[in-house]
Structures are given as C-alpha cells and as structure tokens.
Design a protein around this motif. Structure first.
Motif, PDB file in Angstrom:
ATOM      1  N   ASN A 133      54.445-139.339  15.041  1.00  0.00           N
ATOM      2  CA  ASN A 133      53.696-140.380  14.351  1.00  0.00           C
ATOM      3  C   ASN A 133      54.365-141.753  14.476  1.00  0.00           C
ATOM      4  N   ARG A 134      55.702-141.757  14.631  1.00  0.00           N
ATOM      5  CA  ARG A 134      56.447-143.008  14.628  1.00  0.00           C
ATOM      6  C   ARG A 134      56.386-143.737  15.973  1.00  0.00           C
ATOM      7  N   ASP A 135      56.469-143.008  17.069  1.00  0.00           N
ATOM      8  CA  ASP A 135      56.639-143.620  18.396  1.00  0.00           C
ATOM      9  C   ASP A 135      55.330-143.523  19.198  1.00  0.00           C
ATOM     10  N   ARG A 136      54.722-144.655  19.530  1.00  0.00           N
ATOM     11  CA  ARG A 136      53.461-144.629  20.286  1.00  0.00           C
ATOM     12  C   ARG A 136      53.653-144.110  21.707  1.00  0.00           C
ATOM     13  N   ARG A 137      54.918-144.081  22.165  1.00  0.00           N
ATOM     14  CA  ARG A 137      55.180-143.540  23.509  1.00  0.00           C
ATOM     15  C   ARG A 137      55.680-142.087  23.452  1.00  0.00           C
ATOM     16  N   THR A 158      58.567-141.152  33.295  1.00  0.00           N
ATOM     17  CA  THR A 158      57.487-142.030  33.755  1.00  0.00           C
ATOM     18  C   THR A 158      56.468-141.194  34.513  1.00  0.00           C
ATOM     19  N   ILE A 159      55.236-141.314  34.078  1.00  0.00           N
ATOM     20  CA  ILE A 159      54.152-140.542  34.710  1.00  0.00           C
ATOM     21  C   ILE A 159      53.167-141.499  35.360  1.00  0.00           C
ATOM     22  N   LEU A 160      52.767-141.133  36.582  1.00  0.00           N
ATOM     23  CA  LEU A 160      51.745-141.927  37.278  1.00  0.00           C
ATOM     24  C   LEU A 160      50.403-141.224  37.079  1.00  0.00           C
ATOM     25  N   TYR A 166      45.994-145.955  36.475  1.00  0.00           N
ATOM     26  CA  TYR A 166      46.643-145.756  37.783  1.00  0.00           C
ATOM     27  C   TYR A 166      47.989-146.472  37.879  1.00  0.00           C
ATOM     28  N   GLN A 167      48.559-146.817  36.768  1.00  0.00           N
ATOM     29  CA  GLN A 167      49.863-147.499  36.760  1.00  0.00           C
ATOM     30  C   GLN A 167      50.853-146.646  35.977  1.00  0.00           C
ATOM     31  N   PRO A 168      52.131-146.710  36.372  1.00  0.00           N
ATOM     32  CA  PRO A 168      53.123-145.867  35.702  1.00  0.00           C
ATOM     33  C   PRO A 168      53.136-146.095  34.193  1.00  0.00           C
ATOM     34  N   MET A 169      53.228-144.982  33.459  1.00  0.00           N
ATOM     35  CA  MET A 169      53.303-145.058  31.992  1.00  0.00           C
ATOM     36  C   MET A 169      54.608-144.401  31.549  1.00  0.00           C
ATOM     37  N   GLU A 170      55.323-145.071  30.679  1.00  0.00           N
ATOM     38  CA  GLU A 170      56.622-144.548  30.233  1.00  0.00           C
ATOM     39  C   GLU A 170      56.464-143.815  28.907  1.00  0.00           C
ATOM     40  N   PHE A 171      57.174-142.700  28.788  1.00  0.00           N
ATOM     41  CA  PHE A 171      57.111-141.892  27.571  1.00  0.00           C
ATOM     42  C   PHE A 171      58.516-141.483  27.146  1.00  0.00           C
ATOM     43  N   ARG A 172      58.591-141.024  25.893  1.00  0.00           N
ATOM     44  CA  ARG A 172      59.853-140.457  25.391  1.00  0.00           C
ATOM     45  C   ARG A 172      59.559-139.046  24.886  1.00  0.00           C
ATOM     46  N   VAL A 173      60.287-138.098  25.406  1.00  0.00           N
ATOM     47  CA  VAL A 173      60.058-136.699  25.030  1.00  0.00           C
ATOM     48  C   VAL A 173      60.525-136.496  23.595  1.00  0.00           C
ATOM     49  N   ILE A 174      59.577-136.055  22.740  1.00  0.00           N
ATOM     50  CA  ILE A 174      59.974-135.808  21.345  1.00  0.00           C
ATOM     51  C   ILE A 174      59.966-134.315  20.999  1.00  0.00           C
ATOM     52  N   SER A 175      59.407-133.503  21.901  1.00  0.00           N
ATOM     53  CA  SER A 175      59.434-132.051  21.679  1.00  0.00           C
ATOM     54  C   SER A 175      59.165-131.342  23.009  1.00  0.00           C
ATOM     55  N   THR A 176      59.801-130.181  23.172  1.00  0.00           N
ATOM     56  CA  THR A 176      59.488-129.339  24.339  1.00  0.00           C
ATOM     57  C   THR A 176      58.633-128.139  23.897  1.00  0.00           C
ATOM     58  N   ALA A 177      58.042-128.243  22.749  1.00  0.00           N
ATOM     59  CA  ALA A 177      57.086-127.250  22.225  1.00  0.00           C
ATOM     60  C   ALA A 177      57.520-125.809  22.469  1.00  0.00           C
ATOM     61  N   PRO A 178      58.689-125.426  21.999  1.00  0.00           N
ATOM     62  CA  PRO A 178      59.179-124.071  22.305  1.00  0.00           C
ATOM     63  C   PRO A 178      58.362-122.967  21.651  1.00  0.00           C
ATOM     64  N   TYR A 192      47.869-145.314  23.245  1.00  0.00           N
ATOM     65  CA  TYR A 192      48.756-145.898  24.251  1.00  0.00           C
ATOM     66  C   TYR A 192      48.022-146.021  25.589  1.00  0.00           C
ATOM     67  N   LEU A 193      47.221-145.018  25.887  1.00  0.00           N
ATOM     68  CA  LEU A 193      46.423-145.039  27.126  1.00  0.00           C
ATOM     69  C   LEU A 193      45.368-146.149  27.050  1.00  0.00           C
ATOM     70  N   VAL A 194      44.741-146.264  25.885  1.00  0.00           N
ATOM     71  CA  VAL A 194      43.709-147.305  25.708  1.00  0.00           C
ATOM     72  C   VAL A 194      44.312-148.688  25.956  1.00  0.00           C
ATOM     73  N   GLU A 195      45.507-148.888  25.380  1.00  0.00           N
ATOM     74  CA  GLU A 195      46.168-150.184  25.560  1.00  0.00           C
ATOM     75  C   GLU A 195      46.544-150.417  27.021  1.00  0.00           C
ATOM     76  N   ALA A 196      47.040-149.391  27.657  1.00  0.00           N
ATOM     77  CA  ALA A 196      47.444-149.518  29.066  1.00  0.00           C
ATOM     78  C   ALA A 196      46.233-149.850  29.929  1.00  0.00           C
ATOM     79  N   ARG A 197      45.111-149.234  29.587  1.00  0.00           N
ATOM     80  CA  ARG A 197      43.892-149.494  30.355  1.00  0.00           C
ATOM     81  C   ARG A 197      43.410-150.928  30.139  1.00  0.00           C
ATOM     82  N   LYS A 198      43.503-151.378  28.891  1.00  0.00           N
ATOM     83  CA  LYS A 198      43.071-152.747  28.610  1.00  0.00           C
ATOM     84  C   LYS A 198      43.921-153.750  29.371  1.00  0.00           C
TER      85      LYS A 198
END
Lengths: 389, 238
Positions: A133-137, A158-160, A166-178, A192-198
C-alpha cells in the motif's frame, strides 16, 4: 530360472533392436508424462480458480478490447454495502520481460486498494500488505519467477512491457509470495501503469478486465447476470463469467493447450505401439522355427503367446520406466524443477502421472504383442516347419 | 495292440491349396510295433513327412485312424494332442532347431518345463540325457559353439529327456557328413536297442535306412514295399 533366462536371452539376442524399441517406447511415454503434467497443471489451475468465487468481466467483443475505467464504480454500485460483492479489482496485463533476457513474464497491474481482498490466496503478511500500500512501485513476484531470476525482497527490477507504454518500468520487490499457489505471476499497482502511459502520451485510461470477489456461489451467479445487464446496450458491453470459465477460455484461445497436448500424447503413444508391434512381429518371424519346435515339443499355443507377451511386456516396461522416471527425476530433483509453462503453472510431474504412464506402457505392450501372439497361438507347426525347409 | 504300438488304418490325408485338392496319403495302413526302428523312404511328395507328422500328433488325418499306444490321435483335439506330444513323443529335425541363445543344457531342459518337476530333478535328467549322447562335458556350450553333429546330439538329448515312448526323426542326418551321420545313427540304434525306444525315421539316404530294422518305401501316398534289414553292427558306417 530357465524361464527367466529364456526371456532375458530372447530380449538380448538382438541388443540394438531391443535398445531402439525401448527408446521408441520411452520417448512417447516421456512426452505423455510431460503433456499430461501440463494438462493436469492446467486443470488444477482451473479448479483453483473455481474455488475463488471470483467473476471476470471482459469486453463482450473480445478480451483484447479494454473496458472503461469508470466501470469499477458502476459495478460497485450494485452492492454498496459490500456484503455480497466484496471487491472489484481492475487489471491490466502487460506481459513483459527483463531487458536482455528472452524469458517472458506474466506481469499484471491491479488496483492496489482492492487487490489484497480480491486475491486473498496470496496470503500476504501484514508487513507485505503495508509495503504494497505504501510504495506505488511495489511488485509481488511469484516464488518460481523469483527463483528463476534470482530476485529477493528489496531488489529493484526493470521490466519492459509488451504493451503500452513500451518503456522500461522500475519496480521494487516487496514479496516473493511464498505461500501463493500461483508461482509465476507478477503483480504491481495499475495506477503506476496509468501514469506511465500518460507520460508516454496514452491519455485515455481503460482497464483490461475486472475481477470481482463475491461472498458466495449464489452471489456469484447473481452478479454474473446483473453486471452484463448493467452494461447492456452500451458501446462497451461486458461478458461476465466465473474465473474458471474465463481462464479456460483464455488458455483455449491462446494455446488450446489441453486439447493439443492430449492429441500429441495420443499420437506419440500410437507411434510407440507401432514401433513395439513392429519389433514383436520381427521377433516372431525371426524365431518361427524355434516357436514351431516348442509347439511340437508340447508347448501350448497360449503358452507360446504368453512368452511373446512377456517379452513385449518386459521391453515396454523398461521403456516405460525410463520414459516416466526420466521426467519425474528431471523435474523434481534437478534444476529443471524451476521450469515453468508460460501463463499456466510450474511443471509439476507427479508420481500419479508416472504411474498412469507405466500403465500406458503395459497397454502398449499388450497391443504390440497382440498380432504376433495371436499368430503364435494359431500357428500350424507343420506349415511353420515346412516353410523353413 | 500293446505297449506303444503305432497303428494307422485306412489313413487319407488331403491338403488344399487355392481350392485345389492335393492328396498326400491314400488309404494307408501301417503297423509299427513297440520297440521297432523303422525308416521311411520315398521320393519327394510321397507322404513320408506327412506320415511322420500324423504319428507325432502334429497333424490329423482327413480320414482314417491313427493310434499310438492307447491314444486315438484322430479323435483328439489340438489341446489334447499338444499335451500328448509332451509326454509320449520326442522329435528330431534335420536342422536341429535348437534355441541359439540357450546353452546345450538349457535347450535340453526346455521340454521339462512342461512337467511339474523340481529344478534339481530337471538338472539331473538333463545331465543323464547329455551323458547318453556323449555331450556331458558340453553342457554350457551354446549351439554356435558346437559342431553340426554335436548340435544334433543335443537335439536328440532334448528329444529323449522326457523319456518318450516314440522318437520321430525327420532326416536327422540330412545336414551332416558321412562320419557324423554314422555317429548319429549309432546313437539312434542305441536308443532303440538299449532303451527300447520306438523310432520312426524319415530319410532319403539308403545307407541311413539300412541302419534301421526295416525300411518302408512310400510312393504316391501308399506303402509300396517293405525291406527288412539284418542287424548292422554299431559304427558300420552310413
């Protein structure tokens, strides 16, 4: 002892033929095991989807057509108390990959405020939920994907995307969902995707599809109809179905995996029957004098048939064992255990599937020996001996 | 009729090929007393091998009666004939028909698998049979490690290991040189004279036939004539 010696030496009198026959059985059995493991994985995935009491809302014309962003509020208005319609989560699929790495990802953006309630099977800890909830990335990565790419909590990745922007998006891993059953999917904030698209010039906000968590099966059935009625006769009519039906349709449209793999398995098993039958027929023909002599000595036709069946069974059992044990060991006890099938699941080769494959090998042996065993049972000793003179 | 006398009465055997009737035996009558050693001779197509197959229960007559001892072969089913063969008949073939991947002892042991018999007893009988044919020291040899004569001896051991009443030999010396043929015929005579086996042997070789007690000449499916032989000493040459 002599019976075993006779069986063993018959099988080894032409080692190359025996080896090739074992291989001709082992390979289809291995393909059968792998195919059925995927099909079983798909079925488990779909069964799991059915248990989640979720609806999927897509555009009526096609899943590739997105829906208006405002649909979420309209759907929520069907149950303002949130007692029957628990949550609505807008989702966008962007696929994607890591730059320089050809392995495809299954990455989805979700409404972060309703994600946890809509997908409780991820069983995130309170700390993980707080981070989400805290980190939009923030990004939640499936356990298998984390192992494959060597990700751990706190890593920046970073995911393309395969879709806009179609531009690289940076993320921070907050869980590996074990604790999640889905080990592959990556989830991040759709906003975050909406903003990147805009930022990339894609002004209009649309949503790929919505997932809706319901309180009961009765609610599921009710809202499945109610949602489509709500958007009837609009430019963006909806198609609402339960998650199992949605996933099944998605998988079928994309790959038709279960059907194609079942056909593949059936064809390869048929090839194995042909190969083994060819070997058994050649063995019978090569040893016609020997078998005729046995019959002259007093061996009954059924006993000679049994000898042929036993040889076929042994050959196919060895081939079946190799074909079943190979994938089992490879996908359970080697680095291949992290191998994943795109959009489906981790390839889980189970002992039960291998057991079925062994039964299949026994079936192959019976079919392969059917014709020569029948010929042996009906063999006329006089004619057989005369044909060799 | 006593013991394992072989009696054929008015036996007719017809084969069919593409609806064509091919008569092989035409009302044949024959008697072979228990303990006899008979050679069957005749030109190709005269019915020698067919006669041997009828006596051995490998084939059934089109009409007529075939009795071996108490068994009425012409009345028996395929299953009954198979069971009867395992107990009463030993076959020797021109080409030996040994199992190439088994040792001499294992080849000889094969017919004993049809009997409920402890493995130890089976091995003892195999040893005795191979001793009788003079190959007690070749038990672990495979057929490809034996000469033609030795292979035929193993085949003879295989034929006698169940202690059958009747031994049927289809050109047993047809693939052997003269010296080896003589050894094989000596062995057959030994089985006849010392062990009391009834032997019926098909041959094209008059010298081989002369080593039997009598020769029956067949021609066009009937007995043409009979020839009695004086006792020929063992090792007299074929």
């Amino acid at each position: 002892m002599l019976r075993l010696a006779y069986l063993y030496r018959n099988l080894t009198r032409n080692p190359m033929r025996a080896l090739l026959t074992c291989a001709a059985v082992a390979l289809p059995i291995a393909i059968y095991v792998l195919s059925m493991s995927v099909v079983d994985g798909v079925n488990r995935f779909l069964d799991n989807s059915a248990r989640q009491l979720r609806l999927a809302v897509t555009h009526r014309s096609s899943i590739i057509n997105p829906l208006p962003a405002g649909y979420r509020a309209k759907i929520e208005s069907l149950d303002p108390t949130r007692t029957r319609l628990l949550s609505v989560c807008g989702i966008d699929w962007i696929g994607g990959k890591i730059e320089g790495d050809p392995r495809p990802l299954s990455t989805l953006g979700a409404d972060h405020d309703t994600f946890v309630q809509t997908f409780p099977e991820y069983r995130l800890t309170p700390e993980e939920i707080a981070e989400w909830n805290r980190d939009r990335r923030a990004i939640i990565v499936g356990a298998a994907a984390a192992r494959q790419f060597g990700w751990k909590v706190g890593d920046r990745i970073t995911i393309l995307p395969s879709l806009p922007p179609y531009q690289p998006m940076e993320f921070r891993v907050i869980s590996t969902a074990p604790r999640a059953e889905d080990p592959l999917t990556l989830w991040f904030h759709r906003q975050y995707l909406v903003e990147a698209r805009k930022q990339a010039g894609w002004e209009e906000e649309r949503v790929g599809f919505y997932f809706i968590k319901c309180a009961s099966q009765a609610d599921l059935d009710h809202f499945r109809v109610a949602i489509d009625e709500l958007f009837a006769n609009t430019p963006d009519e909806t198609k609402t179905q339960d998650e199992k039906a949605f996933m099944n349709e998605f998988i079928t449209q994309q790959f038709n995996l279960p059907r194609n793999l079942t056909i593949l398995a059936a064809v390869t098993v048929f090839v194995a029957v042909m190969a083994a039958a060819n070997t058994m027929s050649m063995n019978f023909r090569d040893r016609l004098n020997e078998l005729a002599t046995l019959k002259a000595m007093g061996f009954r036709g059924t006993l000679i048939s049994a000898i042929i069946q036993a040889e076929s069974l042994f050959l196919c059992a060895v081939g079946g064992l190799l074909g079943a044990a190979g994938p089992y060991v490879a996908f359970n006890h080697t680095p291949l255990r992290d191998f994943t099938v795109p959009l489906i699941q981790q390839l889980d080769v189970r002992a039960a599937t291998c057991g079925k494959a062994m039964l299949m090998a026994v079936g192959i042996s019976v079919l392969a020996a059917l014709w020569p065993a029948w010929l042996a049972a009906r063999m006329n000793v006089v004619a057989a001996l005369r044909s060799l003179e | 009729m006593s013991g394992t006398d072989i009696v054929l009465q008015d036996v007719r055997k017809v084969y069919y090929k593409d609806r064509l009737e091919i008569p092989v035996l035409e009302g044949l009558d024959l008697r072979v007393d228990a303990g006899d050693f008979v050679a069957l001779m005749g030109p190709s197509g005269s019915g020698k091998s067919t006669l041997l197959h009828l006596i051995g229960g490998l084939d059934r007559p089109t009409s007529g009666q075939v009795r071996v001892g108490q068994a009425e072969l012409h009345r028996m089913s395929e299953r009954q004939l198979t069971a009867w063969r395992s107990r009463h008949v030993g076959f020797i073939f021109q080409m030996y028909h040994l199992v190439p991947v088994l040792t001499a002892a294992q080849n000889v042991e094969l017919p004993l698998l049809l009997f409920r018999m402890p493995a130890r007893q089976r091995r003892q009988r195999v040893q005795v049979a191979l001793d009788v044919v003079g190959l007690g020291d070749r038990m672990d040899h495979r057929p490809n490690q034996l000469s033609g004569g030795q292979e035929q001896r193993v085949a003879i051991a295989r034929a006698i290991v169940t202690d059958p009443d009747v031994i049927l030999a289809d050109e047993p010396t047809g693939d052997l040189d003269a010296a080896t043929s003589s050894e094989i015929l000596d062995l057959l005579r030994l089985l006849n004279s010392e062990f009391g086996k009834t032997i019926v042997m098909v041959t094209h070789d008059p010298r081989a036939a002369a080593r039997s007690r009598r020769t029956l000449h067949l021609d066009k499916g009937v007995l043409d004539r009979e020839e009695l032989h004086a006792a020929t000493p063992t090792g007299a040459g074929a």
